[in-house]
Write a protein that holds these residues in place. Structure first.
Motif, short mmCIF file in Angstrom:
data_model
loop_
_atom_site.label_atom_id
_atom_site.label_comp_id
_atom_site.label_asym_id
_atom_site.label_seq_id
_atom_site.Cartn_x
_atom_site.Cartn_y
_atom_site.Cartn_z
N LEU A 1 0.85 -1.18 0.00
CA LEU A 1 0.00 0.00 0.00
C LEU A 1 0.90 1.24 0.00
CD1 LEU A 1 -2.83 1.27 0.24
CD2 LEU A 1 -2.52 1.20 2.73
N THR A 2 0.84 2.00 -1.07
CA THR A 2 1.64 3.21 -1.18
C THR A 2 0.80 4.42 -0.78
OG1 THR A 2 1.02 3.59 -3.48
CG2 THR A 2 2.98 2.21 -3.07
N LYS A 3 1.45 5.56 -0.63
CA LYS A 3 0.74 6.77 -0.27
C LYS A 3 -0.27 7.15 -1.37
CE LYS A 3 3.15 10.56 0.46
NZ LYS A 3 3.84 11.72 1.06
N ILE A 4 0.11 6.94 -2.62
CA ILE A 4 -0.79 7.24 -3.74
C ILE A 4 -2.05 6.38 -3.65
CG2 ILE A 4 -1.03 7.17 -6.25
CD1 ILE A 4 0.83 9.37 -5.43
N LYS B 1 -6.01 7.50 -3.06
CA LYS B 1 -7.11 7.07 -3.92
C LYS B 1 -8.22 6.40 -3.12
CE LYS B 1 -4.42 6.33 -8.13
NZ LYS B 1 -3.88 5.33 -9.05
N LYS B 2 -7.84 5.50 -2.21
CA LYS B 2 -8.84 4.79 -1.40
C LYS B 2 -9.61 5.74 -0.50
CE LYS B 2 -7.09 0.14 -1.26
NZ LYS B 2 -7.26 -1.09 -0.52
N ILE B 3 -8.92 6.67 0.13
CA ILE B 3 -9.60 7.63 1.00
C ILE B 3 -10.54 8.50 0.19
CG2 ILE B 3 -9.23 9.72 2.40
CD1 ILE B 3 -6.76 8.28 3.58
N GLY B 4 -10.08 8.93 -0.99
CA GLY B 4 -10.93 9.74 -1.86
C GLY B 4 -12.19 9.00 -2.27
N GLU B 5 -12.05 7.73 -2.61
CA GLU B 5 -13.21 6.93 -3.02
C GLU B 5 -14.14 6.66 -1.84
OE1 GLU B 5 -11.47 3.44 -4.70
OE2 GLU B 5 -10.69 4.53 -6.45
N GLU B 6 -13.59 6.22 -0.71
CA GLU B 6 -14.40 5.84 0.45
C GLU B 6 -15.15 7.03 1.04
OE1 GLU B 6 -14.82 2.77 2.07
OE2 GLU B 6 -13.79 1.85 0.36
N GLU C 1 -15.65 9.93 -0.59
CA GLU C 1 -16.16 10.77 -1.68
C GLU C 1 -15.54 12.17 -1.65
OE1 GLU C 1 -20.42 10.62 -1.52
OE2 GLU C 1 -20.48 8.47 -1.86
N LEU C 2 -14.21 12.18 -1.58
CA LEU C 2 -13.44 13.43 -1.58
C LEU C 2 -12.73 13.58 -2.91
CD1 LEU C 2 -11.71 13.14 1.91
CD2 LEU C 2 -13.70 14.53 1.35
N GLY C 3 -12.44 14.81 -3.28
CA GLY C 3 -11.64 15.06 -4.46
C GLY C 3 -10.19 14.66 -4.19
N LYS C 4 -9.44 14.48 -5.26
CA LYS C 4 -8.05 14.05 -5.12
C LYS C 4 -7.24 15.06 -4.31
CE LYS C 4 -4.03 12.51 -7.71
NZ LYS C 4 -3.43 12.27 -9.00
N VAL D 1 -4.07 13.28 3.78
CA VAL D 1 -3.03 12.29 4.03
C VAL D 1 -1.70 12.98 4.33
CG1 VAL D 1 -1.66 10.43 2.97
CG2 VAL D 1 -4.14 10.46 2.71
N GLU D 2 -1.35 14.00 3.57
CA GLU D 2 -0.10 14.73 3.80
C GLU D 2 -0.08 15.37 5.19
OE1 GLU D 2 2.65 14.85 2.10
OE2 GLU D 2 1.96 13.86 0.28
#
Length: 95
Positions: free
Chosen positions: A3-6, A10-15, A17-20, A27-28
């Protein structure tokens, strides 16, 4: 697969419903909080996940693996991770 930071972004954005951009900033910011806390010498405990502990290693005698010569290794600070019981149980569930 690692599991990389990228992938995490992506997973957090999808789960959630956030923009990239928002997911990336979240995350940063989390990573920065963890890094600055550890750099100040404090431990980081995340309930249900584990604890990152700052540990002081003393100066010690070592050996150069290439030449076999004895050498002194400098004192250093490192980070240990100890997973929580819940995480350990979840990892070992399938075994």
């Amino acid at each position: 697969m690692t599991l990389t930071k990228i992938n995490m972004i992506k997973k957090i954005g999808e789960e959630m419903e956030l923009g990239k951009k928002t997911a990336t900033e979240s995350v940063e910011q989390l990573m920065e909080i963890i890094k600055s806390t550890l750099a100040s010498g404090e431990d980081v405990m995340i309930s249900g996940f584990g604890k990152f502990c700052v540990v002081q290693k003393n100066k010690r005698k070592g050996r150069n693996p290439s030449t076999g010569d004895d050498m002194m290794l400098d004192a250093r600070t490192r980070v240990n991770f100890k997973c929580s019981g819940r995480l350990r149980d979840r990892i070992n569930k399938g075994k």
